[in-house]
Structures are given as C-alpha cells and as structure tokens.
Write a protein that holds these residues in place. Structure first.
Motif, short mmCIF file in Angstrom:
data_model
loop_
_atom_site.label_atom_id
_atom_site.label_comp_id
_atom_site.label_asym_id
_atom_site.label_seq_id
_atom_site.Cartn_x
_atom_site.Cartn_y
_atom_site.Cartn_z
N TYR A 219 0.87 -1.18 0.00
CA TYR A 219 0.00 0.00 0.00
C TYR A 219 0.90 1.23 0.00
O TYR A 219 1.94 1.24 0.67
CB TYR A 219 -0.87 0.05 1.26
CG TYR A 219 -1.86 -1.09 1.37
CD1 TYR A 219 -3.18 -0.94 0.96
CD2 TYR A 219 -1.46 -2.33 1.89
CE1 TYR A 219 -4.09 -1.99 1.07
CE2 TYR A 219 -2.36 -3.38 2.00
CZ TYR A 219 -3.67 -3.21 1.59
OH TYR A 219 -4.56 -4.25 1.69
N VAL A 220 0.48 2.27 -0.73
CA VAL A 220 1.21 3.53 -0.69
C VAL A 220 0.36 4.51 0.11
O VAL A 220 -0.80 4.75 -0.23
CB VAL A 220 1.48 4.08 -2.10
CG1 VAL A 220 2.22 5.41 -2.02
CG2 VAL A 220 2.26 3.07 -2.94
N LEU A 221 0.94 5.02 1.19
CA LEU A 221 0.23 5.97 2.06
C LEU A 221 0.83 7.36 1.84
O LEU A 221 2.04 7.55 1.96
CB LEU A 221 0.41 5.54 3.52
CG LEU A 221 -0.49 6.20 4.56
CD1 LEU A 221 -1.94 5.72 4.41
CD2 LEU A 221 -0.02 5.88 5.98
N GLU A 222 -0.02 8.32 1.51
CA GLU A 222 0.44 9.71 1.36
C GLU A 222 -0.54 10.62 2.09
O GLU A 222 -1.76 10.47 1.90
CB GLU A 222 0.52 10.10 -0.14
CG GLU A 222 1.66 9.39 -0.85
CD GLU A 222 1.72 9.69 -2.35
OE1 GLU A 222 0.86 10.43 -2.85
OE2 GLU A 222 2.62 9.14 -3.01
N ARG A 240 4.30 5.64 -11.05
CA ARG A 240 4.24 6.60 -9.95
C ARG A 240 5.15 6.16 -8.79
O ARG A 240 5.85 6.96 -8.18
CB ARG A 240 2.80 6.70 -9.48
CG ARG A 240 2.59 7.63 -8.33
CD ARG A 240 1.13 7.88 -8.15
NE ARG A 240 0.87 8.61 -6.94
CZ ARG A 240 -0.34 8.90 -6.52
NH1 ARG A 240 -1.38 8.53 -7.23
NH2 ARG A 240 -0.51 9.58 -5.41
N VAL A 241 5.14 4.85 -8.52
CA VAL A 241 5.98 4.33 -7.42
C VAL A 241 7.45 4.45 -7.80
O VAL A 241 8.28 4.90 -6.99
CB VAL A 241 5.61 2.87 -7.10
CG1 VAL A 241 6.58 2.27 -6.08
CG2 VAL A 241 4.18 2.78 -6.57
N THR A 242 7.78 4.08 -9.01
CA THR A 242 9.20 4.12 -9.38
C THR A 242 9.72 5.55 -9.37
O THR A 242 10.82 5.81 -8.88
CB THR A 242 9.45 3.48 -10.77
OG1 THR A 242 8.61 4.11 -11.72
CG2 THR A 242 9.20 2.00 -10.76
N TYR A 245 9.32 6.76 -5.35
CA TYR A 245 9.91 5.99 -4.23
C TYR A 245 11.10 5.14 -4.61
O TYR A 245 11.79 4.63 -3.73
CB TYR A 245 8.83 5.11 -3.58
CG TYR A 245 7.70 5.94 -3.02
CD1 TYR A 245 7.88 6.68 -1.87
CD2 TYR A 245 6.47 6.00 -3.67
CE1 TYR A 245 6.86 7.47 -1.37
CE2 TYR A 245 5.45 6.79 -3.18
CZ TYR A 245 5.65 7.53 -2.02
OH TYR A 245 4.64 8.31 -1.54
N LEU A 246 11.32 4.92 -5.89
CA LEU A 246 12.42 4.02 -6.26
C LEU A 246 13.48 4.75 -7.07
O LEU A 246 14.21 4.14 -7.85
CB LEU A 246 11.88 2.81 -7.05
CG LEU A 246 10.80 1.97 -6.35
CD1 LEU A 246 10.31 0.85 -7.24
CD2 LEU A 246 11.34 1.38 -5.04
N GLY A 247 13.53 6.06 -6.91
CA GLY A 247 14.59 6.83 -7.57
C GLY A 247 14.44 6.91 -9.07
O GLY A 247 15.41 7.18 -9.78
#
Ligand code: ATP
Length: 253
Positions: A219-222, A240-242, A245-247
């Motif tokens: 889960y991504v919490l913002e 969006r995650v990469t 959050y993954l540089g």
C-alpha cells in the motif's frame, strides 16, 4: 502469494483494517485508511515522512484512539486494549527500538515472553533457543547489557524480543531506519526468513525498494490516505511508485 490469491483461497485476513482515521487534537493524521493482511502474508506500507505510517501502526496496536474498524483473527478490536491485543498475538516493533538498557540481552528477550508466560506458556527457553538460532550474534552477547549494543544489534534484539511473544501478526515500524547498508541487508534477509516461518507481517518502510522486494502486497500511504495498492511485484513497476519511491528507475521484470 499475493492478497488476491490468498483471498481466493478462502483464507480470510488475519488483520483487517477498514476506514481507519486518527486525529491528534483537531489535526487528522490518518484519513479512512483500509488494509488487510492474510495469514502467512507479508504486506508493506510505503510512504514519505509524515504520511501517517507510524500513526497507523500505533492505532492498529491500540496505542492511539481511532475511528473505523480493526478486526484481528476475525474479532473486532474496537474495545480491546493494547494488552489484550498482545495476548491474542499482535506484536509491534516500534521504530524507537526501546530496550531495557540496564538489563542483559537475555533478560530483554525474556521480557518478550512475558504476556505468554502470564497465560501459562512455559516454553520460553525453547523459544529463546530458536531466537538465538536466528540471531547468533544475540547468543554470543546474551550477557551483555542491552544499552551497550550497536545500532544493528539493537535492531536485532528488538526483533528477537518480538519473536519471543510468538506473534501471529508482527507489526514492524521502519526496521531499517538509520542502519548501515550491510546491516539493512541483513535485517531484510531476517524479515524475509521470518515470513517463511509463517508469521504474518505488516511492514512499514521508507526503504520502498527493499520492502517491495520481500513483501507480497503493498500500500502507498500519502498524507494519511491510501493512494495506491497492489501486489508488490506490480507496485515495483508502477510508474508513480518508481518515480517517487524508487529513484525513478523502473525495475526490469
Ligand atoms: P516517518 O516516516 O517520518 O516516521 P510517518 O509516516 O510514520 O512518518 P507519522 O509519524 O505517523 O508519520 O506522522 C503523521 C502526522 O501526524 C505527521 O504530520 C506528524 O507530525 C503528526 N503527528 C505524529 N504524532 C503526533 C503527535 N503525538 N501529536 C501531534 N501530531 C502528531
């Protein structure tokens, strides 16, 4: 196994959180967050500083008042206190890694079995041998005062102490925080091993790459809201995650 598969297999979630909200005074830090952890599953929550991750774990554990539903082992927890959740098999490892610093490693471990002992379980010596097997460094240092351990050793001792409770679900708050890369690698290896032993894990992490690599579902919490969820393998490739959050570098499948 991911959440979808485990649900399809009929294993209801061991931990089911629906619409959880927490406010500090008038400021709401968590807004209607929902998540589920199935038996034997590792679920991760990633998100930036201040997103509400620690708040969420504290509310699930019963340390903070919340609105919404928390169900553990199929039973609603709204009216249960922290101690009752511990007795039922919920264990939180807070990011603060608080230990009894003037007590030895061994005595700190024994404290982890306190709730089980109160319920009549007398197998703490066997459990301690299992913990020592998993953390040989703790065995070597069993007589050392906890206050004199290095940061990495403290991280291991708090994990070992949590295992002394034989948890059914383990809530881990940023176990890699502030540790050197080699120790981080070791801690993640140990957590991945724990999952193999069958304990359900809810892992909160800023180290999104490592957390998604070892977990089943994420889960991504913002700013207090779940903005994205899915099997960890899919999140690792989500644009969006990469980017966030993954540089920026998408992982190759
Ligand atoms: P981090 O990754 O930095 O630990 P987090 O995602 O765990 O962050 P929380 O610690 O849960 O986030 O904080 C969420 C929000 O709630 C933040 O804005 C924080 O300032 C606020 N907050 C946390 N604890 C309290 C408190 N005791 N009183 C008031 N506000 C608080």
């Amino acid at each position: 196994m991911n959440a979808g598969l485990s649900k399809a297999a009929g294993a209801g979630p061991i931990l089911d959180v629906k619409n959880l909200s927490v406010a500090y005074g008038k400021v709401e830090a968590l807004h209607g967050a929902s998540l589920a952890v199935a038996s034997g599953q590792m679920v991760t929550v990633i998100g930036p500083n201040g997103a509400g991750k620690t708040t969420m774990l504290a509310a699930i554990m019963g340390q903070l008042a919340s609105k919404g539903e928390i169900s553990f082992l199929g039973r609603p927890q709204t009216r249960t206190k922290v101690e009752a959740r511990v007795m039922e098999g919920m264990t939180l490892v807070p990011e603060t890694r608080e230990l009894f610093s003037t007590m030895t490693v061994e005595d700190n471990l024994l404290m982890g079995a306190y709730a089980r002992h109160a319920l009549g379980d007398r197998d703490h010596e066997k459990t301690m041998e299992e913990v020592f097997h998993r953390f040989p460094r703790m065995k070597e240092r069993r007589d050392q005062l906890a206050g004199t351990l290095s940061g990495g050793e403290r991280a291991m001792l708090v994990l070992g102490r949590a295992l002394m409770a034989k948890p059914k679900v383990l809530l881990l708050d940023e176990p890699s925080l502030g540790l050197a890369p080699l120790i981080v690698k070791e801690i993640f290896r140990i957590i991945a091993d724990l999952k193999q032993s069958g304990v359900a894990i809810l892992l909160v992490e800023q180290n999104a790459r490592a957390a998604l690599q070892i977990s089943d579902y994420g889960y991504v919490l913002e700013t207090g809201k779940v903005v994205l969820e899915g099997p960890s393998v899919d999140l690792q490739h989500d644009q969006r995650v990469t980017e966030t959050y993954l540089g920026g570098a998408a992982l190759k499948r």
